[in-house]
Scaffold this motif. Sequence first.
Motif, PDB file in Angstrom:
ATOM      1  N   MET A 282      -8.527 -10.520  -4.982  1.00  0.00           N
ATOM      2  CA  MET A 282      -8.763  -9.220  -5.549  1.00  0.00           C
ATOM      3  C   MET A 282      -9.968  -9.309  -6.487  1.00  0.00           C
TER       4      MET A 282
ATOM      5  N   PHE B  64      -6.033 -10.622  -9.894  1.00  0.00           N
ATOM      6  CA  PHE B  64      -7.310  -9.959  -9.605  1.00  0.00           C
ATOM      7  C   PHE B  64      -8.526 -10.872  -9.774  1.00  0.00           C
TER       8      PHE B  64
ATOM      9  N   THR C 170      -5.404   4.582 -10.778  1.00  0.00           N
ATOM     10  CA  THR C 170      -4.312   5.169 -10.002  1.00  0.00           C
ATOM     11  C   THR C 170      -3.040   5.249 -10.846  1.00  0.00           C
ATOM     12  N   ALA C 171      -2.723   4.162 -11.564  1.00  0.00           N
ATOM     13  CA  ALA C 171      -1.529   4.158 -12.419  1.00  0.00           C
ATOM     14  C   ALA C 171      -1.660   5.182 -13.538  1.00  0.00           C
TER      15      ALA C 171
ATOM     16  N   ASP D 202      -9.575   0.282  -9.884  1.00  0.00           N
ATOM     17  CA  ASP D 202      -8.946   1.293  -9.029  1.00  0.00           C
ATOM     18  C   ASP D 202      -7.450   1.373  -9.277  1.00  0.00           C
ATOM     19  N   GLU D 203      -6.800   0.214  -9.398  1.00  0.00           N
ATOM     20  CA  GLU D 203      -5.355   0.196  -9.617  1.00  0.00           C
ATOM     21  C   GLU D 203      -4.991   0.792 -10.974  1.00  0.00           C
ATOM     22  N   ILE D 204      -5.767   0.492 -12.008  1.00  0.00           N
ATOM     23  CA  ILE D 204      -5.517   1.054 -13.341  1.00  0.00           C
ATOM     24  C   ILE D 204      -5.698   2.565 -13.320  1.00  0.00           C
TER      25      ILE D 204
ATOM     26  N   GLU E 118     -11.099  -3.674  -7.682  1.00  0.00           N
ATOM     27  CA  GLU E 118      -9.725  -3.388  -7.275  1.00  0.00           C
ATOM     28  C   GLU E 118      -8.823  -3.191  -8.502  1.00  0.00           C
ATOM     29  N   LEU E 119      -9.047  -3.982  -9.543  1.00  0.00           N
ATOM     30  CA  LEU E 119      -8.291  -3.808 -10.783  1.00  0.00           C
ATOM     31  C   LEU E 119      -8.564  -2.434 -11.378  1.00  0.00           C
TER      32      LEU E 119
END
Length: 107
Positions: free
Chosen positions: A1, A74, A12-13, A8-10, A5-6
């Motif tokens: 990762m 990540f 999204t959350a 994007d994930e943050i 990507e980190l």
Amino acid sequence: MSLEELTDEIETAYRAFDDELAVSLDRQTRNELALLESALEPESTDELVRRAVHTLFQANVETGTLDFHLRSGFDVTYDEYLSGMTYDEMTGANQYPSMDDERRYQF
């Protein structure tokens, strides 16, 4: 990762959280929260929960636990996330081509 990507994930959350978050509490947590509310007398219970999140976050940063999990999941650290670039990008280590061992010492 990766750092992207980190991020994007943050994001999204973050979007998944509403202004209010329903949390179920077990007996021990309810008891501890009631004791803290009685002792600290905050304006609301929500304030105690916000403080708890801040305290947990700070403890994970200071002990290196957050960096451990970020590096495991990540391959970045919290500092890299904050700066928006990896250490290799910061130092320019990834700007040089890789060395060819067969031709390394040829002139």
